[in-house]
Motif scaffolding. Structure first.
Motif, PDB file in Angstrom:
ATOM      1  N   GLY A 112      36.778  45.756  40.884  1.00  0.00           N
ATOM      2  CA  GLY A 112      35.876  44.598  40.934  1.00  0.00           C
ATOM      3  C   GLY A 112      36.432  43.359  40.238  1.00  0.00           C
ATOM      4  O   GLY A 112      36.572  42.295  40.870  1.00  0.00           O
ATOM      5  N   PRO A 113      36.789  43.468  38.921  1.00  0.00           N
ATOM      6  CA  PRO A 113      37.274  42.271  38.230  1.00  0.00           C
ATOM      7  C   PRO A 113      38.530  41.658  38.864  1.00  0.00           C
ATOM      8  O   PRO A 113      38.659  40.438  38.935  1.00  0.00           O
ATOM      9  N   GLU A 114      39.426  42.507  39.391  1.00  0.00           N
ATOM     10  CA  GLU A 114      40.661  41.969  40.005  1.00  0.00           C
ATOM     11  C   GLU A 114      40.342  41.138  41.244  1.00  0.00           C
ATOM     12  O   GLU A 114      40.850  40.022  41.414  1.00  0.00           O
ATOM     13  N   ILE A 115      39.491  41.700  42.126  1.00  0.00           N
ATOM     14  CA  ILE A 115      39.220  40.982  43.375  1.00  0.00           C
ATOM     15  C   ILE A 115      38.294  39.792  43.123  1.00  0.00           C
ATOM     16  O   ILE A 115      38.386  38.767  43.793  1.00  0.00           O
ATOM     17  N   MET A 116      37.426  39.915  42.083  1.00  0.00           N
ATOM     18  CA  MET A 116      36.516  38.793  41.795  1.00  0.00           C
ATOM     19  C   MET A 116      37.290  37.623  41.199  1.00  0.00           C
ATOM     20  O   MET A 116      37.102  36.465  41.603  1.00  0.00           O
ATOM     21  N   ASP A 117      38.197  37.895  40.236  1.00  0.00           N
ATOM     22  CA  ASP A 117      38.988  36.807  39.636  1.00  0.00           C
ATOM     23  C   ASP A 117      39.771  36.079  40.727  1.00  0.00           C
ATOM     24  O   ASP A 117      39.823  34.841  40.764  1.00  0.00           O
ATOM     25  N   ALA A 118      40.373  36.854  41.627  1.00  0.00           N
ATOM     26  CA  ALA A 118      41.176  36.246  42.695  1.00  0.00           C
ATOM     27  C   ALA A 118      40.286  35.389  43.605  1.00  0.00           C
ATOM     28  O   ALA A 118      40.647  34.269  43.987  1.00  0.00           O
ATOM     29  N   THR A 119      39.087  35.898  43.919  1.00  0.00           N
ATOM     30  CA  THR A 119      38.180  35.168  44.822  1.00  0.00           C
ATOM     31  C   THR A 119      37.708  33.861  44.171  1.00  0.00           C
ATOM     32  O   THR A 119      37.610  32.812  44.834  1.00  0.00           O
ATOM     33  N   LEU A 120      37.463  33.909  42.859  1.00  0.00           N
ATOM     34  CA  LEU A 120      37.008  32.676  42.181  1.00  0.00           C
ATOM     35  C   LEU A 120      38.124  31.626  42.156  1.00  0.00           C
ATOM     36  O   LEU A 120      37.861  30.422  42.251  1.00  0.00           O
ATOM     37  N   LEU A 121      39.384  32.095  42.045  1.00  0.00           N
ATOM     38  CA  LEU A 121      40.514  31.140  42.105  1.00  0.00           C
ATOM     39  C   LEU A 121      40.521  30.424  43.454  1.00  0.00           C
ATOM     40  O   LEU A 121      40.732  29.206  43.538  1.00  0.00           O
ATOM     41  N   ILE A 153      24.951  30.333  40.255  1.00  0.00           N
ATOM     42  CA  ILE A 153      25.086  31.628  40.937  1.00  0.00           C
ATOM     43  C   ILE A 153      25.370  32.687  39.877  1.00  0.00           C
ATOM     44  O   ILE A 153      26.332  32.554  39.111  1.00  0.00           O
ATOM     45  N   ALA A 154      24.519  33.713  39.801  1.00  0.00           N
ATOM     46  CA  ALA A 154      24.794  34.804  38.845  1.00  0.00           C
ATOM     47  C   ALA A 154      25.987  35.599  39.347  1.00  0.00           C
ATOM     48  O   ALA A 154      26.109  35.861  40.545  1.00  0.00           O
ATOM     49  N   LEU A 155      26.879  35.948  38.420  1.00  0.00           N
ATOM     50  CA  LEU A 155      28.141  36.587  38.806  1.00  0.00           C
ATOM     51  C   LEU A 155      28.338  37.893  38.043  1.00  0.00           C
ATOM     52  O   LEU A 155      28.364  37.912  36.819  1.00  0.00           O
ATOM     53  N   ALA A 156      28.456  38.995  38.806  1.00  0.00           N
ATOM     54  CA  ALA A 156      28.757  40.289  38.179  1.00  0.00           C
ATOM     55  C   ALA A 156      30.041  40.802  38.832  1.00  0.00           C
ATOM     56  O   ALA A 156      30.064  41.080  40.030  1.00  0.00           O
ATOM     57  N   SER A 157      31.111  40.879  38.056  1.00  0.00           N
ATOM     58  CA  SER A 157      32.420  41.201  38.640  1.00  0.00           C
ATOM     59  C   SER A 157      32.514  42.633  39.120  1.00  0.00           C
ATOM     60  O   SER A 157      33.300  42.955  40.004  1.00  0.00           O
ATOM     61  N   GLY A 158      31.761  43.542  38.495  1.00  0.00           N
ATOM     62  CA  GLY A 158      31.781  44.943  38.927  1.00  0.00           C
ATOM     63  C   GLY A 158      32.768  45.787  38.141  1.00  0.00           C
ATOM     64  O   GLY A 158      33.354  45.342  37.153  1.00  0.00           O
ATOM     65  N   ASP A 159      32.943  47.006  38.632  1.00  0.00           N
ATOM     66  CA  ASP A 159      33.791  47.984  37.944  1.00  0.00           C
ATOM     67  C   ASP A 159      35.033  48.266  38.785  1.00  0.00           C
ATOM     68  O   ASP A 159      35.123  47.844  39.939  1.00  0.00           O
ATOM     69  N   GLY A 160      35.953  49.046  38.218  1.00  0.00           N
ATOM     70  CA  GLY A 160      37.155  49.446  38.959  1.00  0.00           C
ATOM     71  C   GLY A 160      37.944  48.221  39.401  1.00  0.00           C
ATOM     72  O   GLY A 160      38.302  47.368  38.583  1.00  0.00           O
TER      73      GLY A 160
END
Ligand code: NAI
Length: 494
Positions: free
Chosen positions: A15-24, A6-13
């Motif tokens: 984005g990285p905070e909510i993406m890191d949490a979701t991957l956990l 799955i290609a993963l783009a965390s995004g801006d603002g």
């Protein structure tokens, strides 16, 4: 069994905070046993390097290889040449259907939840055509245009997806939202293809509703809708309205589905006001991730996560943007920890998500097409040219313009039949109160003595050439008959 990529783009603002949490959360729910996330470079950092697409060539290759992109919100540069990366991605990869689910969630208070009204509906929005083509021009000193393109194959793809999804979800009724009373040809085609696609799904009831009435109905009695399909711009607006019904953009997941590549993303933006503070609500991204897991065949993992999220919301734990303000809010990490602790729980106050058997990925990346496909719905229609509309940049009054145009067509197979301004007829009849701007449509149709079908577009172009000697021609459109039916609209007042 090899893992899905799955290609993963965390995004801006945020984005990285909510993406890191979701991957956990995904890791804790066992998703990583079946799927590998491949980071790609997209968003603000790529725009900053002068790349106006906002994604690197390698990112494009990776997304195309994976067939799935999971993305956080991305900033659209204001002004300059940078276009919205979200719109670019959907169009580039032909993710033709935007699918959003709106459900009342426990712990998320709204006027409807307070009234005991449960909302559970989805919107399927056409995602590529309409005004989102971004085909815009300045035509005259005072007039700009945005071309609104609606195609039959584009409609067919989105309607087929809607009905297939409704069938999978066991829905009994699908509505088509439109404005075909005004845009009789474009929205008319969208509605006509809805009815045509629905014939293959006889167990589903079809209904249509004009979009303005739809907006009122959604506010007054939202529970009457199960699924609504809409053209792009109307769908964009109505889906945000629906997000408001269930608590806001933070609670609405979004999937952009295509035949080859699909994109799953949070609906909200980058929330620059709270970025980097650890306060963001990850629910929309988690819900989008659940849609993605179901799309990939990982329905069991999707349901486990959904039940844990519902149980968390039910417990009253909340981030600062929602929930009971008399109770302290938590940050992104703590909120996610609470969900992870509840993996395996089921909610008590709302129905639990369905629990399919432990699933294995069923997603098979379709083979890459060898060439770009030309998709067609109507083939072999008999067409005739019967005239043309010529669009002029002119400040003449309608009567003076008509005199010039009649001179121009005197020795041609055409007669002047209409002049309109901003879509309203101003010649041969019209109202003195109709204000005109510097952009006219001048319609020429075949003289009564000329038989349709005896010539093609060359005579129209010759007329255009003649008019161009004295006027600035902005564009022209042929008037054509398709299988005996007029392929053009009448002016308002004609
Ligand atoms: P926004 O959705 O980023 O923020 C609007 C308000 O909602 C702000 O007060 C923000 O703090 C709050 N908010 C949004 N998401 C939240 C979350 N998860 N948790 C808690 N609060 C949240 O909309 P805005 O400010 O109009 O746009 C900011 C940027 O985001 C722009 O550059 C825009 O182009 C981009 N954007 C990107 C989208 C995407 O990538 N799909 C969608 C919408 C906007």
């Amino acid at each position: 069994m090899s893992r899905l990529k799955i290609a993963l783009a965390s995004g801006d603002g945020i984005g990285p905070e909510i993406m890191d949490a979701t991957l956990l959360l995904f890791k804790a729910a066992g998703v990583m046993d079946h799927a590998e996330f491949v980071p790609v470079e997209m968003g603000a950092s790529v725009f900053a390097k002068g790349n106006s697409r906002g994604m690197t060539d390698e990112a494009i290759r990776t997304v195309e290889d994976c067939g799935i992109l999971f993305k956080g919100p991305m900033e659209t540069p204001k002004g300059g040449g940078g276009k919205s990366i979200n719109v670019t991605a959907r169009k580039l990869w032909n993710a033709y259907a935007n699918f959003r689910v709106f459900k009342t969630l426990p712990g998320v208070e709204t006027v409807y939840s307070k009234a005991g009204l449960a909302i559970d509906m989805s919107i399927v929005r056409e995602n590529i055509e309409d005004t989102y083509g971004g085909v815009e021009q300045r035509l005259t000193s005072d007039v700009v245009q945005c071309k609104r393109l609606i195609s039959a194959p584009g409609c067919d793809e989105v309607h087929r997806f809607a009905f297939q999804t409704a069938r999978k979800l066991g829905l009994k009724k699908v509505h088509c939202g439109h404005k075909a009373n005004i845009m009789k040809m474009s929205d008319g085609l969208f509605l006509e293809r809805f009815r045509a696609a629905g014939r293959d799904f006889p167990e589903i009831e079809l209904a249509d509703v004009i979009v303005d009435a739809l907006c009122m109905n959604l506010v007054v009695k939202p529970q009457q809708y199960q699924m609504i399909v809409l053209p792009n711009l109307q769908g964009d607006i109505v889906s945000d309205l629906c997000a408001g019904l269930v608590g806001g953009l933070g609670f609405a997941p979004s999937a952009n589905i295509g035949s080859n590549i699909s994109i799953f993303e949070a609906v909200h933006g980058t929330a620059p006001d709270i970025a980097g503070k650890g306060l963001a609500n990850p629910t929309s991204l988690v819900l989008s991730g659940i849609m993605m897991l179901r799309h990939l065949g990982l329905g069991a993992q999707g349901s486990t996560i959904e039940n844990a999220l519902l149980a968390t919301l039910e417990s009253g734990i909340h981030t600062g943007d929602f929930g009971d303000k008399s109770k302290p809010s938590v940050g992104t990490t703590e909120f996610m920890r609470a969900i992870i602790e509840r993996l395996g729980s089921i909610p008590k106050t709302v129905p639990a998500a369905p629990a399919p058997d432990a699933s294995q990925p069923s997603f098979i990346r379709p083979p890459k097409p060898a060439t770009q496909q030309v998709i067609r719905t109507f083939k072999n229609l008999v067409t005739h040219v019967v005239g043309c509309d010529i669009y002029l940049d002119s400040s003449l009054a309608p009567v003076a313009l008509a005199e010039e145009m009649q001179k121009a067509c005197a020795d041609t197979p055409f007669k002047l039949t209409l002049i309109s301004n901003r879509g309203t007829q101003v010649w041969p009849t019209g109202s003195i109160y109709t204000e005109c701007v510097d952009y006219y449509r001048v319609r020429f149709e075949l003289k009564d003595s000329v038989t349709p079908g005896t010539f093609g577009q060359a005579r129209c172009i010759a007329l255009l050439d003649k008019i161009a000697e004295g006027f600035t021609v902005c564009s022209y459109e042929l008037l054509r008959i398709f299988d005996g039916m007029k392929g053009y609209s009448l002016a308002q007042g004609q």
